[in-house]
Structures are given as C-alpha cells and as structure tokens.
Design a protein around this motif. Sequence first.
Motif, PDB file in Angstrom:
ATOM      1  N   LEU A   8       0.849  -1.193   0.000  1.00  0.00           N
ATOM      2  CA  LEU A   8       0.000   0.000   0.000  1.00  0.00           C
ATOM      3  C   LEU A   8       0.879   1.235   0.000  1.00  0.00           C
ATOM      4  O   LEU A   8       1.714   1.399   0.903  1.00  0.00           O
ATOM      5  N   PRO A   9       0.720   2.126  -0.974  1.00  0.00           N
ATOM      6  CA  PRO A   9       1.546   3.328  -0.947  1.00  0.00           C
ATOM      7  C   PRO A   9       1.213   4.199   0.261  1.00  0.00           C
ATOM      8  O   PRO A   9       0.034   4.492   0.496  1.00  0.00           O
ATOM      9  N   PRO A  10       2.220   4.599   1.056  1.00  0.00           N
ATOM     10  CA  PRO A  10       1.931   5.455   2.216  1.00  0.00           C
ATOM     11  C   PRO A  10       1.439   6.836   1.797  1.00  0.00           C
ATOM     12  O   PRO A  10       0.699   7.487   2.537  1.00  0.00           O
ATOM     13  N   THR A  11       1.873   7.269   0.617  1.00  0.00           N
ATOM     14  CA  THR A  11       1.370   8.532   0.080  1.00  0.00           C
ATOM     15  C   THR A  11       1.049   8.333  -1.400  1.00  0.00           C
ATOM     16  O   THR A  11       1.681   7.523  -2.083  1.00  0.00           O
ATOM     17  N   ARG A  98      -2.666  15.489  -2.630  1.00  0.00           N
ATOM     18  CA  ARG A  98      -1.761  14.540  -1.989  1.00  0.00           C
ATOM     19  C   ARG A  98      -2.557  13.688  -1.005  1.00  0.00           C
ATOM     20  O   ARG A  98      -3.335  14.212  -0.209  1.00  0.00           O
ATOM     21  N   GLY A  99      -2.362  12.386  -1.078  1.00  0.00           N
ATOM     22  CA  GLY A  99      -3.078  11.477  -0.200  1.00  0.00           C
ATOM     23  C   GLY A  99      -2.146  10.809   0.780  1.00  0.00           C
ATOM     24  O   GLY A  99      -0.988  10.521   0.460  1.00  0.00           O
ATOM     25  N   THR A 100      -2.652  10.551   1.976  1.00  0.00           N
ATOM     26  CA  THR A 100      -1.878   9.877   3.016  1.00  0.00           C
ATOM     27  C   THR A 100      -2.660   8.665   3.497  1.00  0.00           C
ATOM     28  O   THR A 100      -3.862   8.775   3.792  1.00  0.00           O
ATOM     29  N   VAL A 109      -9.182  -0.015   3.078  1.00  0.00           N
ATOM     30  CA  VAL A 109      -8.000   0.838   3.194  1.00  0.00           C
ATOM     31  C   VAL A 109      -8.488   2.270   3.226  1.00  0.00           C
ATOM     32  O   VAL A 109      -9.346   2.650   2.416  1.00  0.00           O
ATOM     33  N   ARG A 110      -7.962   3.067   4.149  1.00  0.00           N
ATOM     34  CA  ARG A 110      -8.439   4.452   4.251  1.00  0.00           C
ATOM     35  C   ARG A 110      -7.311   5.440   3.967  1.00  0.00           C
ATOM     36  O   ARG A 110      -6.209   5.326   4.513  1.00  0.00           O
TER      37      ARG A 110
END
Lengths: 140, 131
Positions: A8-11, A98-100, A109-110
């Motif tokens: 899962l990409p952290p960002t 940008r997503g975190t 997954v949130r």
Amino acid sequence: MSVAAQELPPTIVLPPRSYSAADVMRYASLTDDHNPIHTDEDFARDSAFGVRIVHGTLLVAQLWAALRTHFGDAAFRGCHADSRFFVPIAVGATVFTRGTLLDHAASDVRYEFITSTSDCSMNVRTLVSLATPVAPQGET
Amino acid sequence: MLTYERLIAGQPVGHVRLHVTQAECALWRDVFPNVDGGGAFHPPGLVIALAMRGYTQLLRERPPGNLHAGQAWTWGAPLPVSETELTVSLLCEQKQRTQTRRWVWFRCSLRGDDGDGADYLQGCMRMAWAR
C-alpha cells in the motif's frame, strides 16, 4: 484479489494540473451544470469570489482516476468517499492533491486526500475508504 | 425559480432517465485524456458526473450561484460501458438556514435500467443555496 499491507503506498501524490476554461465548459456540458459561477465571467466577477470557479465534482475527479489506476475498478465496489469543499478554486489555477494512508483493516483501506492550490492551503479534504482486502502479514 | 423556501425537506424531487452517449464519454476523455480511458467499465468520476447530470436535470430551476459544499458517495457495482440507460433519483433530505447560508442536503442514487437495475452509486450532497 488482496494486496499486501507493505504494497500500500503510504502517500499518493497526483500530478499538478489546472482546469482551463475549456475543461470547465466541457464538464458543464457533460453534467448539464451551467451554473454561471462556473461558466459566466461577468456573473462570477460580481460574486464573492470575483472569478469563475471550477466545479467541485470536477476538482476531485482526478482523485478517482488516480485511485482507479492504483487499485483497479474492483476496489470501487463499496468504496466510500467523503469530500468537504472549503475554498473554491479558480479556473486556471494549478491544483495539487496529496493522499496519506490513514490505516488499513482486513477489508478496507483508508486514505486522506488534501487538494490545494499551494502547500499551505486546504481547499478540499476527502476521506476515502477503499474496498481493497489487505492480506495479513506474510500472505498475498 | 426553485428558491430555498420552495424546497421541502424529506420530499422526493423525482427521477430522471439518462441515456449515456458516446458524446458524453468523449467530453470526459477530453478533460482526462491520459489517465482515465479504456476498459470494460466507465471511470468512477464519470459515474459521479452522470449522477450530477441527473441532479441538474431534476433541478432545472435552481438559482444561479449555488455552491457545492460537500459530498459523500458510495460506489456500487462498476458501471459497464455497455449500460446506456440509467435512472437518477433525488430526494431533498434536509434544510438548514444559518446566519450566512441556506444549506440543503440532497440524497442521490444512480441505477441501471437495463437488466437487473444494478445500483451504481449512492450519495449525499450538501449545497449552499443561493436564494
């Protein structure tokens, strides 16, 4: 199909983009939303914002495209997304999103995504819960 | 004009049938040419745009200058590109007047008219009503 937690990409950083007057007119035609705050320079000049603003649903559409690329169509079945539009964005302005990764469980997954026109603003905040099964550690 | 006062909380606004055309899909691809094309299913963002099309068609007489303040969507089944007949349903869920705004919440759904009437999208939008 599940993904491993470590995959899962952290960002997730979307490429900066702007929405031109032509983009906004196309989106207005697609949605049949010709609200003059989006499409009429004279009306918008007299509004609280002073300029034409991009449709809110268009601003976050790039986000769905990015999530589709990362996770595929299947992850959208049951996907929930909650967007709050705080500050409108002018037609032609460059938009950064940008997503975190917030957390993940066995079934979803949130992520939190911030859409802005600069590093210090928050124009739109979107919380996304993707229906992407995450395999336990060591399993994929 | 459909002013804030004329909206009734809890009352359905109605249903509208949409026919998805190639021209509409082309408009989407023109805005997102490199990131959101191809495949057996329509992009999730286009699904929302189609729901918005239903919303605007059901509320033709809304005042100019309304603002979209928030939205919460839950996608159902992926929308196949072969599915061309859809229905959008809209309910005026809630109203609230504050000192500076007239807030209206709408509940919206997008379903298929072909086959089993699949549920493609459910959501709620919060609007700042202009008048």
